[in-house]
Scaffold this motif. Structure first.
Motif, PDB file in Angstrom:
ATOM      1  N   VAL A  35      -5.900  12.123 -11.686  1.00 55.30           N
ATOM      2  CA  VAL A  35      -6.390  10.529 -11.637  1.00 55.30           C
ATOM      3  C   VAL A  35      -7.032  10.202 -10.151  1.00 55.30           C
ATOM      4  O   VAL A  35      -6.213  10.369  -9.139  1.00 55.30           O
ATOM      5  N   PRO A  36      -8.168   9.653 -10.247  1.00 53.90           N
ATOM      6  CA  PRO A  36      -8.808   9.343  -8.654  1.00 53.90           C
ATOM      7  C   PRO A  36      -8.083   8.085  -8.513  1.00 53.90           C
ATOM      8  O   PRO A  36      -7.552   7.245  -8.994  1.00 53.90           O
ATOM      9  N   THR A  37      -7.590   8.208  -7.050  1.00 56.23           N
ATOM     10  CA  THR A  37      -7.008   7.137  -6.436  1.00 56.23           C
ATOM     11  C   THR A  37      -7.385   5.955  -6.336  1.00 56.23           C
ATOM     12  O   THR A  37      -6.769   4.901  -6.605  1.00 56.23           O
ATOM     13  N   PHE A  38      -9.094   5.841  -6.071  1.00 58.65           N
ATOM     14  CA  PHE A  38      -9.470   4.605  -6.155  1.00 58.65           C
ATOM     15  C   PHE A  38      -9.344   3.798  -7.187  1.00 58.65           C
ATOM     16  O   PHE A  38      -9.344   2.540  -7.462  1.00 58.65           O
ATOM     17  N   TRP A  39      -9.951   4.645  -8.408  1.00 59.36           N
ATOM     18  CA  TRP A  39      -9.596   3.966  -9.893  1.00 59.36           C
ATOM     19  C   TRP A  39      -8.114   3.373 -10.160  1.00 59.36           C
ATOM     20  O   TRP A  39      -8.084   2.360 -10.827  1.00 59.36           O
ATOM     21  N   LEU A  40      -7.197   4.211  -9.937  1.00 57.20           N
ATOM     22  CA  LEU A  40      -5.784   3.858  -9.881  1.00 57.20           C
ATOM     23  C   LEU A  40      -5.403   2.401  -9.114  1.00 57.20           C
ATOM     24  O   LEU A  40      -4.925   1.715  -9.729  1.00 57.20           O
ATOM     25  N   ALA A  41      -6.149   2.563  -7.827  1.00 55.37           N
ATOM     26  CA  ALA A  41      -5.713   1.152  -7.080  1.00 55.37           C
ATOM     27  C   ALA A  41      -6.630   0.217  -7.617  1.00 55.37           C
ATOM     28  O   ALA A  41      -5.783  -1.186  -7.682  1.00 55.37           O
ATOM     29  N   LEU A  42      -7.721   0.211  -8.185  1.00 52.17           N
ATOM     30  CA  LEU A  42      -8.385  -0.895  -8.990  1.00 52.17           C
ATOM     31  C   LEU A  42      -7.619  -1.293 -10.228  1.00 52.17           C
ATOM     32  O   LEU A  42      -7.361  -2.677 -10.356  1.00 52.17           O
ATOM     33  N   VAL A  43      -7.016  -0.359 -10.986  1.00 52.26           N
ATOM     34  CA  VAL A  43      -6.423  -0.687 -12.236  1.00 52.26           C
ATOM     35  C   VAL A  43      -5.037  -1.393 -11.845  1.00 52.26           C
ATOM     36  O   VAL A  43      -4.657  -2.308 -12.431  1.00 52.26           O
ATOM     37  N   ALA A  44      -4.413  -0.839 -10.890  1.00 57.05           N
ATOM     38  CA  ALA A  44      -2.961  -1.327 -10.542  1.00 57.05           C
ATOM     39  C   ALA A  44      -3.155  -2.820  -9.886  1.00 57.05           C
ATOM     40  O   ALA A  44      -2.463  -3.695 -10.249  1.00 57.05           O
ATOM     41  N   PHE A  45      -4.290  -2.835  -9.006  1.00 56.78           N
ATOM     42  CA  PHE A  45      -4.398  -4.410  -8.528  1.00 56.78           C
ATOM     43  C   PHE A  45      -4.885  -5.516  -9.774  1.00 56.78           C
ATOM     44  O   PHE A  45      -4.278  -6.576  -9.696  1.00 56.78           O
ATOM     45  N   TYR A  46      -5.701  -4.931 -10.694  1.00 55.45           N
ATOM     46  CA  TYR A  46      -6.170  -5.745 -11.652  1.00 55.45           C
ATOM     47  C   TYR A  46      -4.702  -6.249 -12.513  1.00 55.45           C
ATOM     48  O   TYR A  46      -4.641  -7.280 -13.080  1.00 55.45           O
ATOM     49  N   VAL A  47      -4.159  -5.268 -13.068  1.00 56.62           N
ATOM     50  CA  VAL A  47      -3.200  -5.384 -14.046  1.00 56.62           C
ATOM     51  C   VAL A  47      -1.896  -5.889 -13.256  1.00 56.62           C
ATOM     52  O   VAL A  47      -1.245  -7.177 -13.729  1.00 56.62           O
ATOM     53  N   LEU A  51      -0.874   5.332  -3.510  1.00 55.15           N
ATOM     54  CA  LEU A  51      -1.309   6.609  -2.845  1.00 55.15           C
ATOM     55  C   LEU A  51      -0.032   7.845  -3.119  1.00 55.15           C
ATOM     56  O   LEU A  51      -0.591   8.964  -3.022  1.00 55.15           O
ATOM     57  N   ALA A  52       1.145   7.238  -3.383  1.00 62.09           N
ATOM     58  CA  ALA A  52       2.020   8.282  -3.642  1.00 62.09           C
ATOM     59  C   ALA A  52       1.840   9.130  -4.843  1.00 62.09           C
ATOM     60  O   ALA A  52       2.423  10.311  -5.063  1.00 62.09           O
ATOM     61  N   LEU A  53       0.964   8.806  -5.890  1.00 65.39           N
ATOM     62  CA  LEU A  53       0.941   9.270  -7.385  1.00 65.39           C
ATOM     63  C   LEU A  53       0.342  10.605  -7.077  1.00 65.39           C
ATOM     64  O   LEU A  53       1.168  11.771  -7.609  1.00 65.39           O
ATOM     65  N   TYR A  54      -0.459  10.826  -6.510  1.00 64.60           N
ATOM     66  CA  TYR A  54      -1.060  12.419  -6.196  1.00 64.60           C
ATOM     67  C   TYR A  54       0.053  13.233  -5.561  1.00 64.60           C
ATOM     68  O   TYR A  54       0.109  14.425  -6.062  1.00 64.60           O
ATOM     69  N   VAL A 111      -8.073   2.628  -0.791  1.00 62.03           N
ATOM     70  CA  VAL A 111      -6.983   1.913  -1.115  1.00 62.03           C
ATOM     71  C   VAL A 111      -6.903   0.862  -0.014  1.00 62.03           C
ATOM     72  O   VAL A 111      -6.442  -0.342  -0.349  1.00 62.03           O
ATOM     73  N   GLU A 112      -6.962   1.124   1.200  1.00 61.33           N
ATOM     74  CA  GLU A 112      -6.953  -0.202   2.027  1.00 61.33           C
ATOM     75  C   GLU A 112      -7.914  -1.129   1.668  1.00 61.33           C
ATOM     76  O   GLU A 112      -7.887  -2.287   1.998  1.00 61.33           O
ATOM     77  N   ALA A 113      -9.186  -0.592   1.399  1.00 61.70           N
ATOM     78  CA  ALA A 113     -10.246  -1.836   1.186  1.00 61.70           C
ATOM     79  C   ALA A 113      -9.958  -2.640  -0.105  1.00 61.70           C
ATOM     80  O   ALA A 113     -10.134  -3.651  -0.051  1.00 61.70           O
ATOM     81  N   ILE A 114      -9.419  -1.793  -1.086  1.00 61.63           N
ATOM     82  CA  ILE A 114      -9.131  -2.589  -2.429  1.00 61.63           C
ATOM     83  C   ILE A 114      -8.077  -3.456  -1.957  1.00 61.63           C
ATOM     84  O   ILE A 114      -8.177  -4.685  -2.619  1.00 61.63           O
TER      85      ILE A 114
END
Length: 351
Positions: free
Chosen positions: A158-170, A225-228, A294-297
């Motif tokens: 899973v791409p980290t940036f996509w996961l960050a967006l999903v986590a922030f939204y959800v 960040l830790a998932l990967y 991740v810092e940007a999101i």
């Protein structure tokens, strides 16, 4: 002088010589990092004058010449590098062209934020990744093994940036379970800077409301960040533990009737930790240098954001400062990993 004392003294000197060699090599590599970052930074296409002054100022040769002279860009590259190296030896990283502050002050402000984020992520990764890997190895080809292998594959894929967006939204926008962006709630002030890590500084000064806020803001980006790394450590730990479980000394320990917990912690994990530490050290270095998106999101004011802004404005001193800091962190991590080899594995000390 007894034989035991002689053995102890002779056993210490090889480790001391090893550490001295490693430190000298690290110093040489640090010099190489300064050279590489300087050369690569100056090879980047683009004109720092245009990036900082704009197209209008380029039409005035006097302004362009003055700006180049102020930042030392009117001198030959070898002379620029010598000036840069001399400044580094004096603790001077130059002046940032975007913030107009010393780069060392900018790094002192942004690096601790990234260290806190990367440190939390690697701590979570070590605890969960090693635990998952051990469980998967002990339950080989059973349901827990299959489930954890799928989880590790998802974590790596899973791409980290996509996961960050999903986590922030959800978790923030939809469920409102986690705080918003930044390191603290807007109503709170940062604790007195001791280490630069808000959670540690708040705990040291007894500001528990600030500590709770800082920890709450830290959880989601650290988990993302830790998932990967969790997936990576799970796979490496499983492989390392399975290899050790097949060794003769483990079979002998089982034949002696030793408890399974004793065999696991005293024999298996200790031997399997060497490759795990190697992966963890490299993972921490990559976390420290790979937090830009991740810092940007999450609007986390760390070195990733600072590096991105410096690159977009061709802020050469800041870019070289970031490159040097990341390179030195890698060197320190490798040195720590080498020392831990000798602590964990007696064969390394003997060699």
């Amino acid at each position: 002088m007894s034989e035991t004392t002689k053995r102890r003294r002779t056993g210490r000197f090889p480790l001391a010589r090893f550490l001295v060699r490693r430190i000298l090599i690290a110093i040489l590599l640090a010099w190489g990092i300064t050279l590489v970052t300087f050369v690569l930074t100056n090879l980047v296409p683009g004109d720092p004058v245009a990036a900082n002054l704009g197209q209008r100022a380029l039409g005035d040769p006097a302004i362009v010449a003055q700006w180049r002279a102020e930042h030392g860009l009117d001198k030959p590259l070898p002379e620029q590098y010598l000036m840069h190296l001399q400044g580094l030896l004096q603790g001077d990283f130059g002046t940032s062209q975007q913030s107009h502050r010393p780069v060392s002050e900018d790094l002192a402000e942004f690096v601790p934020a990234t260290l806190e984020l990367a440190g939390a992520a690697i701590l979570i990764s070590l605890v969960l990744g090693v635990a998952f890997g051990v469980v998967a190895a002990l339950r080989r080809d059973r349901l827990p093994d299959h489930v954890l292998r799928v989880v590790s594959l998802v974590g790596i894929s899973v791409p980290t940036f996509w996961l960050a967006l999903v986590a922030f939204y959800v978790f923030f926008y939809r469920l409102q379970l986690t705080p918003g962006s930044g390191r603290l709630d807007p109503s709170l002030s940062a604790p007195e800077p001791i280490t630069g890590l808000h959670t540690v500084d708040a705990a040291l000064t007894g500001q528990w409301d600030v500590f709770a806020s800082a920890a709450g803001h830290l959880v989601t980006p650290a988990l993302v960040l830790a998932l990967y790394t969790i997936g990576l450590l799970t796979r490496f730990t499983r492989s390392a533990v399975l290899e050790v479980l097949g060794q003769d000394y483990v079979r002998a320990a089982r034949a002696k009737g030793l408890p399974g917990r004793t065999i696991l912690f005293r024999y298996v994990l200790r031997s399997a930790l060497v490759p795990i530490i190697t992966v963890a050290g490299l993972a921490f270095g990559s976390l420290l240098s790979g937090t830009v998106l991740v810092e940007a999101i999450f609007a986390w004011p760390g070195i990733g954001q600072y590096a991105y802004k410096s690159a977009t404005t061709l802020d050469l001193p800041a870019i070289m400062g970031v490159g040097l800091v990341v390179g030195v962190v890698y060197l320190v991590i490798n040195l720590i990993v080498d020392v831990l080899y000798g602590v964990i594995d007696p064969r390394v000390r003997l060699q």
